[in-house]
Design an enzyme around this catalytic site. Sequence first.
Site, PDB file in Angstrom:
ATOM      1  N   ASP A  50       0.738  -1.230  -0.032  1.00  0.00           N
ATOM      2  CA  ASP A  50       0.039  -0.043   0.086  1.00  0.00           C
ATOM      3  C   ASP A  50       0.971   1.226  -0.001  1.00  0.00           C
ATOM      4  O   ASP A  50       1.829   1.186  -0.595  1.00  0.00           O
ATOM      5  CB  ASP A  50      -0.912  -0.192   1.231  1.00  0.00           C
ATOM      6  CG  ASP A  50      -2.176   0.506   0.951  1.00  0.00           C
ATOM      7  OD1 ASP A  50      -2.338   1.742   0.799  1.00  0.00           O
ATOM      8  OD2 ASP A  50      -3.358  -0.303   0.993  1.00  0.00           O
ATOM      9  N   HIS A  88      -3.671   5.812   3.690  1.00  0.00           N
ATOM     10  CA  HIS A  88      -4.499   4.565   3.314  1.00  0.00           C
ATOM     11  C   HIS A  88      -3.781   3.319   3.793  1.00  0.00           C
ATOM     12  O   HIS A  88      -4.513   2.407   4.380  1.00  0.00           O
ATOM     13  CB  HIS A  88      -4.594   4.545   1.823  1.00  0.00           C
ATOM     14  CG  HIS A  88      -5.563   3.452   1.220  1.00  0.00           C
ATOM     15  ND1 HIS A  88      -5.109   2.203   1.132  1.00  0.00           N
ATOM     16  CD2 HIS A  88      -6.737   3.446   1.111  1.00  0.00           C
ATOM     17  CE1 HIS A  88      -6.270   1.586   0.622  1.00  0.00           C
ATOM     18  NE2 HIS A  88      -7.200   2.180   0.611  1.00  0.00           N
ATOM     19  N   ASN A 174     -13.995  -0.443  -6.329  1.00  0.00           N
ATOM     20  CA  ASN A 174     -15.145   0.447  -5.653  1.00  0.00           C
ATOM     21  C   ASN A 174     -15.920   0.952  -6.725  1.00  0.00           C
ATOM     22  O   ASN A 174     -16.563   2.120  -6.576  1.00  0.00           O
ATOM     23  CB  ASN A 174     -14.412   1.349  -5.038  1.00  0.00           C
ATOM     24  CG  ASN A 174     -13.773   0.955  -3.519  1.00  0.00           C
ATOM     25  OD1 ASN A 174     -14.191  -0.360  -3.431  1.00  0.00           O
ATOM     26  ND2 ASN A 174     -12.859   1.539  -2.932  1.00  0.00           N
ATOM     27  N   SER A 239     -11.409  -1.852   0.131  1.00  0.00           N
ATOM     28  CA  SER A 239     -10.098  -1.839   0.766  1.00  0.00           C
ATOM     29  C   SER A 239     -10.486  -2.444   2.218  1.00  0.00           C
ATOM     30  O   SER A 239      -9.503  -3.033   2.902  1.00  0.00           O
ATOM     31  CB  SER A 239      -9.546  -0.597   1.088  1.00  0.00           C
ATOM     32  OG  SER A 239      -9.078   0.207  -0.245  1.00  0.00           O
TER      33      SER A 239
END
Length: 473
Positions: A50, A88, A174, A239
């Site tokens: 990430d 994130h 998403n 996520s």
Amino acid sequence: MLLLGAAAAPGAAATVTKPLPGQWWFTTWGIETHLWPHSKGAGVTVAVLDTGVEASLPDLAGAVLPGADFQWNSGDGRVDMDQENHGHGTGVATAIASRGTHTGFLGIAPEAKILPVVTKSPEAIVKGIRFAVDRGAKVINISQGAPAPCPDDLQQAVRYAIERDAIIVAAAGNTGDSSNQSEFPANCKGVLAVGATTINNQPWQGSQRQPYVDVAAPGAPLIGLLKEGKILQSRGGTSGSAAFTSGAIALIRSKYPQMSNREVVRQVVASAKDIGQPGRDDASGYGIWRPRLIFSGEVPKNTGNPVFEEYDQWLKSTGADSGDQGRQSGDDKSSASNAAKSGDSKDLIVYGAVGAVILLIVAGGFFARRRGRRQAAPAFSTAQGPAAPHPGMAYQGSMPPHPGQQTGPHPSMGTGPMPAQAPYQPNPGQPQPQQPQQYGPPAYGPPPSMGSGSAYPPGDAPSGPGQTPPPHS
């Protein structure tokens, strides 16, 4: 994302045994009552590919191992490089393994370790997967995605992980209610692709509708501890559902260290309860999976394993046999050494020389085929470093802009803000966050403490004396 509660006073380091009220609005899993009595993830390393992880957060003290930055080679991954979206990678990591010692926010597997790996481009993800496997990660979480078929070198990296007993968990995507494109790495063979469900245990509207979706997990809304040490809330996203899944798999791998990655994934799929459309569907796969059934031994035996069956079909199409091909080749030296000790060393040398010639011939053919497949694949940039942004890679959690780098949509723990919850009412003796700020009307549905509908799919409440948690706890 909106602020829910600031960090507690410096120096708070109480042992936290219960999550914050409203932190886990989904009671389908029964984390406190049905998972933690069996495992809290001790001994398992979860790699988080990430934006990096803010290891300096008190809630992550002792949880974050030195990792790597394969995007910009700027450190060991223990600083979150996300500059515009609250962090994130930290949000994913704390959802998995936060200790809760400062804010009271707990991860699903609060005794697991996090291996942070900074990735954005496909090339960085390929390196990150191999690095994570070589560092002993048994679970690899990738809450990132880009709209394209799975690149060949990424698929080979997935193979490398699978053949070394790792499980790769990826967010499904998403944009299910808009572009709904097929995304890698979720569409790579052998990857466990996870969609998101809502507070009413239905597929979240933004979750990708794709044949590669295997199972679903809670994901909308989300509450997360981000890089600034603040607890934030958003509408949700895959996520989070991938992070929750990685945390729960860490619990399983801790409790059953001898259970292979194939068997873990089989049981994950077999534990799923159908939601949404009858039967398997492209929004929730085989349904919302239920880790508590694995611990209780209620998962049906001898069921299919669609994730690995698809992977085996792909592997067969390459001309290789299914199984631990990579591990066998990696163990050749030690196997030869053992054989030399137990047999005639001269014979071994002769046989080894013949085998080496055969191996070179086979390897030459294999790499020739691999080059051919790569040439036929859709074009990807091969440039290295910040000059090679990949449009869409920021879609559910990628890197912030490097100086001079173009940017796309920015990631978050979900897809937009929702109002703050009612103030937390922590348990006695638990570190207390400050009062949350209040914001305007909701952008999406009710917050967790105000939700409606059953906390369980029909007929799916955990059973046992005094073990059924209250709805939307």
